[in-house]
Design a protein around this motif. Structure first.
Motif, short mmCIF file in Angstrom:
data_model
loop_
_atom_site.label_atom_id
_atom_site.label_comp_id
_atom_site.label_asym_id
_atom_site.label_seq_id
_atom_site.Cartn_x
_atom_site.Cartn_y
_atom_site.Cartn_z
N TYR A 356 0.81 -1.14 0.01
CA TYR A 356 0.01 -0.09 -0.03
C TYR A 356 1.13 1.16 -0.02
O TYR A 356 0.68 2.29 -0.73
CB TYR A 356 -0.95 -0.03 1.34
N LYS A 357 1.88 1.22 0.89
CA LYS A 357 2.73 2.23 0.96
C LYS A 357 3.41 2.71 -0.16
O LYS A 357 3.73 3.64 -0.92
CB LYS A 357 3.62 2.41 2.07
N ASP A 358 3.97 1.54 -0.73
CA ASP A 358 4.70 1.90 -2.03
C ASP A 358 3.80 2.38 -3.16
O ASP A 358 4.21 3.30 -3.89
CB ASP A 358 5.16 0.39 -2.42
N ILE A 359 2.71 1.92 -3.47
CA ILE A 359 1.79 2.31 -4.56
C ILE A 359 1.55 3.82 -4.36
O ILE A 359 1.46 4.57 -5.22
CB ILE A 359 0.43 1.36 -4.39
N GLN A 360 1.03 3.97 -3.08
CA GLN A 360 0.89 5.48 -2.73
C GLN A 360 2.02 6.46 -2.86
O GLN A 360 1.74 7.72 -3.38
CB GLN A 360 0.08 5.64 -1.38
N GLY A 361 3.17 5.88 -2.57
CA GLY A 361 4.19 6.83 -2.85
C GLY A 361 4.49 7.10 -4.32
O GLY A 361 4.93 8.21 -4.73
N ILE A 362 4.20 6.01 -5.12
CA ILE A 362 4.52 6.23 -6.60
C ILE A 362 3.37 7.14 -7.25
O ILE A 362 3.81 8.01 -8.03
CB ILE A 362 4.34 4.79 -7.15
N ILE A 363 2.23 7.04 -6.68
CA ILE A 363 1.25 8.05 -7.18
C ILE A 363 1.52 9.44 -6.95
O ILE A 363 1.43 10.45 -7.70
CB ILE A 363 -0.48 7.60 -6.38
N LYS A 364 2.15 9.67 -5.63
CA LYS A 364 2.30 10.94 -5.51
C LYS A 364 3.63 11.44 -6.22
O LYS A 364 3.43 12.82 -6.53
CB LYS A 364 2.87 11.12 -3.74
N SER A 365 4.54 10.80 -6.41
CA SER A 365 5.71 11.45 -7.10
C SER A 365 5.41 11.40 -8.56
O SER A 365 6.04 12.32 -9.07
CB SER A 365 6.79 10.34 -6.95
N ALA A 366 4.70 10.69 -9.06
CA ALA A 366 4.41 10.66 -10.54
C ALA A 366 3.51 12.03 -10.69
O ALA A 366 3.44 12.57 -12.14
CB ALA A 366 3.34 9.64 -10.72
N SER A 367 2.78 12.57 -9.76
CA SER A 367 2.13 13.84 -10.18
C SER A 367 3.07 15.01 -10.76
O SER A 367 2.47 15.70 -11.44
CB SER A 367 1.25 14.37 -9.00
N ALA A 368 4.15 14.98 -10.45
CA ALA A 368 5.05 15.82 -10.94
C ALA A 368 5.35 15.71 -12.52
O ALA A 368 5.93 16.58 -13.23
CB ALA A 368 6.51 15.68 -10.34
N TYR A 369 4.90 14.81 -12.85
CA TYR A 369 5.15 14.48 -14.64
C TYR A 369 3.57 14.66 -15.16
O TYR A 369 3.51 14.39 -16.42
CB TYR A 369 5.54 12.96 -14.79
N GLY A 370 2.72 15.15 -14.57
CA GLY A 370 1.22 15.34 -14.92
C GLY A 370 0.72 14.17 -15.23
O GLY A 370 -0.34 13.99 -16.12
N ILE A 371 0.76 13.25 -14.35
CA ILE A 371 0.40 11.76 -14.20
C ILE A 371 -0.83 11.65 -13.42
O ILE A 371 -0.46 11.98 -12.21
CB ILE A 371 1.24 10.62 -14.27
N SER A 372 -1.99 11.26 -13.80
CA SER A 372 -3.20 11.11 -12.72
C SER A 372 -3.44 9.26 -12.91
O SER A 372 -3.32 8.93 -13.82
CB SER A 372 -4.39 11.73 -13.29
N PHE A 373 -3.73 8.90 -11.64
CA PHE A 373 -4.25 7.59 -11.59
C PHE A 373 -5.60 7.38 -11.30
O PHE A 373 -6.22 8.09 -10.52
CB PHE A 373 -3.14 7.13 -10.28
N PHE A 374 -6.10 6.22 -11.86
CA PHE A 374 -7.51 5.92 -11.61
C PHE A 374 -7.54 4.34 -11.47
O PHE A 374 -6.94 3.49 -12.54
CB PHE A 374 -8.39 6.23 -12.45
N ALA A 375 -8.06 3.91 -10.58
CA ALA A 375 -8.24 2.32 -10.43
C ALA A 375 -9.61 1.80 -10.82
O ALA A 375 -10.56 2.48 -10.12
CB ALA A 375 -7.81 1.78 -9.08
N ALA A 376 -9.86 0.80 -11.47
CA ALA A 376 -11.09 0.11 -11.77
C ALA A 376 -11.08 -1.26 -11.16
O ALA A 376 -10.33 -1.97 -11.08
CB ALA A 376 -11.19 0.01 -13.34
#
Length: 418
Positions: A356-376
């Motif tokens: 969980y912590k790994d995934i949330q850390g990746i989501i946060k750091s990726a926002s700097a590249y204009g990346i948005s995450f959505f999970a289905a």
């Protein structure tokens, strides 16, 4: 006297004899005449009969000659008919032969064209396969050198490609069964107004703040007197779809995930959005990436989605890192990562809070590249997905018919459209 009497008697006798003789002669003459008459009549009758017989013979001869001439004419007509029939048959035979020759020529030409097309397709497939092999090797080198620390530091990425030609039949069957293209086009029609609003700009009335005062709204509600003007913007967007292919996705879940990915890919093709689709599974220390569609790949790469299968464990963070490294250098301003998973990361040394912590850390750091995450999520996976990715990034796709409205929501959030 007596002498006289005698003489008279003699004369009488002679006279009588003479008369008798005369009568006899007359009788003979008459008989002769009658016989001659009879003979002449018989001659006449014979002549008439002869004439009749001759005329009959002539008639018969004439009729026989006319019959002969008629039969000759009939024979001549028959010969003419046979000649005409033979000419017609000969002409038709030549036409049939010509048609056969033409058909054979067309067949040969078609065969040559098919052979040529097959050769070209094979050559193109080889070129495409070589290009994909080169790209795969480049991607493997890139991602293996990029992951230097964290829970995936000792993971080795292994990338897999599929041949579109070998998957076409299965994909066509899947598409015809579930109308994937129809849903994709329906979704595009629903989302197009959102794009047009972004491209053309818009005016939002009754706002707390804005660039100008709206008198009607000021008179109606003095707390929202402004108009906010949204200037036209160019849409710069790319999309990545990630499919969880772990063993826990086996069966209905993975089938629904692959169909959803195909719908999103068709949708993005309609709107000219560059899209990458890949699946993932892991068996520590190997991380397997199954590449279905590349950003700049061919249109028929979508067929490879029919080749998706469930495999081993789930290392979601490693899959997200691969996607981020592929997206971060792209020129689009906005990038969307759409994850289809059961929300159960599980691999050696990777599960629970660590994951969980790994995934949330990746989501946060990726926002700097204009990346948005959505999970289905599908069915019972909703709670775990929402817990990992957050309620605001969660989309329920249990019913694929609702996917157009769900995707509209995703794009609105990603593009920040009201």
């Amino acid at each position: 006297m007596p002498v006289v009497e005698n003489s008279l008697e003699t004369e009488g006798t002679s006279a009588s004899s003479t008369s008798e003789q005369g009568s006899e002669q007359d009788g003979k003459a008459k008989a002769a005449d009658s016989s001659s008459g009879n003979e002449s009549e018989s001659d006449n009758s014979d002549t008439a009969e002869g004439a009749e017989s001759s005329s009959t013979k002539e008639g018969k001869d004439n009729s026989s000659s006319s019959d002969d001439s008629q039969s000759k004419n009939d024979l001549s007509d028959n010969v003419t008919d046979y000649d005409s029939l033979l000419k017609t048959l000969s002409k038709k035979l030549k036409e049939v032969q010509a048609e056969k020759e033409e058909d054979m020529q067309k067949t040969e030409q078609k065969a040559e064209q098919d052979i040529s097309a097959t050769k070209q397709n094979v050559a193109q497939d080889r070129v495409t396969e070589q290009a994909r092999n080169v790209a795969r090797q480049s991607d493997e080198k890139m991602i293996n050198s990029a992951i230097m620390d964290g829970p995936h530091a000792k993971v080795t990425y292994r990338l897999h490609d599929f041949s579109p030609a070998s998957c076409k039949e299965a994909y066509v069957k899947m598409n015809n069964t579930y109308s994937l293209e129809r849903i994709g086009k329906k979704m595009a029609q629903k989302v197009k107004p959102i794009f047009e609003k972004k491209i053309k700009g818009a005016v939002y009335h009754g706002q707390h703040c804005g660039s100008r005062i709206s008198i009607p709204h000021y008179q109606k509600d003095s707390s929202k007197p402004f108009d906010r003007i949204k200037k036209p913007e160019k849409i710069s967007l790319s999309c990545t779809v990630i499919i969880d292919q772990s063993g826990s996705m086996y069966g209905y879940k993975l089938e629904s995930a692959l169909r959803a990915a195909a719908i999103i890919k068709n949708f993005c093709n309609e709107l000219k959005i560059p899209t990458m689709v890949f699946g993932h599974s892991s068996s520590y220390p190997t991380m397997d990436i199954y590449r279905f569609c590349e950003f700049d790949g061919s249109e028929d790469e979508i067929y490879t989605l029919a080749a998706g299968n469930a495999h081993c464990g789930t290392r979601d963070g490693a899959a997200l890192l691969y996607a981020v490294n592929k997206l971060k250098d792209r020129r689009e301003e906005k990038k969307i990562i759409f994850i289809i998973s059961d929300g159960s990361p599980c691999d050696y040394g990777y599960s629970g809070i660590t994951a969980y912590k790994d995934i949330q850390g990746i989501i946060k750091s990726a926002s700097a590249y204009g990346i948005s995450f959505f999970a289905a999520a599908i069915d019972e996976d909703k709670e775990s997905i929402a817990k990992i990715y957050g309620e605001d990034r969660f989309v329920d796709i249990s019913n694929l018919d609702d996917l157009p409205s769900k995707m509209a929501y995703v794009l609105k959030r990603a593009l920040k459209i009201r």
